[in-house]
Design an enzyme around this catalytic site. Structure first.
Site, PDB file in Angstrom:
ATOM      1  N   ASP A  26      -7.500  -8.839   5.530  1.00 52.37           N
ATOM      2  CA  ASP A  26      -8.543  -8.661   6.541  1.00 52.37           C
ATOM      3  C   ASP A  26      -9.034  -7.229   6.673  1.00 52.37           C
ATOM      4  OD1 ASP A  26      -6.026  -7.683   7.638  1.00 52.37           O
ATOM      5  OD2 ASP A  26      -7.131  -7.485   9.522  1.00 52.37           O
TER       6      ASP A  26
ATOM      7  N   LYS B  31      -1.176  -1.740  -4.600  1.00 52.71           N
ATOM      8  CA  LYS B  31      -1.982  -0.515  -4.758  1.00 52.71           C
ATOM      9  C   LYS B  31      -1.011   0.609  -5.048  1.00 52.71           C
ATOM     10  CE  LYS B  31      -5.197  -1.131  -1.096  1.00 52.71           C
ATOM     11  NZ  LYS B  31      -5.912  -0.496   0.019  1.00 52.71           N
TER      12      LYS B  31
ATOM     13  N   LEU C 205       7.018  -2.795   3.901  1.00 51.55           N
ATOM     14  CA  LEU C 205       8.034  -3.515   3.144  1.00 51.55           C
ATOM     15  C   LEU C 205       9.376  -2.813   3.142  1.00 51.55           C
ATOM     16  CD1 LEU C 205       6.533  -5.150  -0.003  1.00 51.55           C
ATOM     17  CD2 LEU C 205       7.831  -6.195   1.840  1.00 51.55           C
TER      18      LEU C 205
ATOM     19  N   ASP D 234       0.858  -1.173   0.000  1.00 53.90           N
ATOM     20  CA  ASP D 234       0.000   0.000   0.000  1.00 53.90           C
ATOM     21  C   ASP D 234       0.907   1.240   0.000  1.00 53.90           C
ATOM     22  OD1 ASP D 234      -2.586   1.225   0.297  1.00 53.90           O
ATOM     23  OD2 ASP D 234      -2.235   1.431   2.427  1.00 53.90           O
TER      24      ASP D 234
ATOM     25  N   ARG E 212     -10.502 -12.987   6.351  1.00 55.35           N
ATOM     26  CA  ARG E 212      -9.285 -13.578   5.777  1.00 55.35           C
ATOM     27  C   ARG E 212      -9.591 -14.893   5.066  1.00 55.35           C
ATOM     28  NH1 ARG E 212      -4.761 -10.841   7.814  1.00 55.35           N
ATOM     29  NH2 ARG E 212      -4.919 -10.062   9.934  1.00 55.35           N
TER      30      ARG E 212
ATOM     31  N   GLY F  59       3.847   1.266   1.230  1.00 57.73           N
ATOM     32  CA  GLY F  59       5.214   0.760   1.070  1.00 57.73           C
ATOM     33  C   GLY F  59       6.022   0.855   2.359  1.00 57.73           C
TER      34      GLY F  59
END
Ligand code: IMP
Ligand code: MG
Length: 173
Positions: free
Chosen positions: A155, A127, A104, A99, A161, A101
């Site tokens: 989720d 995204k 990560l 999303d 999930r 970032g």
């Protein structure tokens, strides 16, 4: 709260996971692959992906959180860390969705400090338009628009999930 019809169907997911696994198998032939799943979100994608990868690999996990309900906190917390030796391994981080970032980027820099032989990132969803931190991604399942999605491991407040497909989540107002 409404969970609608599939945005990505079981068939679309399966097909793309197999394609990703094909690329990864070719790229990691003869390497020392350590596939690290980022929990909880990636647990279903990860288990589908590793079962479709044809090259030998070791598994490990990392539990990180950066999200409160559907708003990013911008803070990453590690609840469980990789226990395998990372130095000299070909590490593949497997994530559910990128999303902003932030998550990560944080995890990537943390692992790089441990001296892996190589480090690549595989995410099922991206995204891209939400990106705030530039993080290199090597394998992407699907690029999606800026919608909050659930299912296939993803989720809302730790629910949905177990939906076998990806659905757009809308809060009833
Ligand atoms: P980032 O740090 O902003 O890139 O956030 C990444 C994490 O936020 C993912 O690993 C997910 O856990 C969560 N996330 C981001 N977007 C969504 C979404 O649409 N549905 C469910 N979880 C999401
Ligand atoms: Mg996640």
């Amino acid at each position: 709260m409404v969970v609608g019809k599939p945005f990505l169907t079981v068939e679309q997911i399966q097909r793309r996971v197999n394609e990703l696994a094909g690329s990864i198998s070719a790229d990691y032939e003869g390497k020392n692959l350590l596939a690290v799943g980022i929990l909880k979100g990636a647990f279903i994608f990860y288990s589908d992906l590793v079962r479709a990868i044809q090259t030998p690999l070791s598994v490990d996990f990392l539990i990180a959180s950066s999200y409160l309900k559907d708003n990013s906190t911008g803070q990453v917390r590690i609840h469980y860390d990789i226990r395998e030796e990372v130095a000299d391994r070909d590490v593949l981080l497997v994530e559910d969705i990128v999303d902003t970032g932030v998550t990560l980027n944080y995890l990537r820099e943390r692992i790089l400090m441990q001296g892996p032989k190589s480090l690549r990132i595989c995410t099922f969803l991206d995204k891209k338009e939400r990106r705030e931190v530039d993080v290199p991604i090597d394998y992407i399942g699907y690029e999606i628009p800026n919608e909050f999605v659930v299912g296939y491991g993803l989720d809302y407040d730790n629910r949905f999930r177990n939906l076998p497909y990806i659905s757009v989540f809308k809060k009833r107002t």
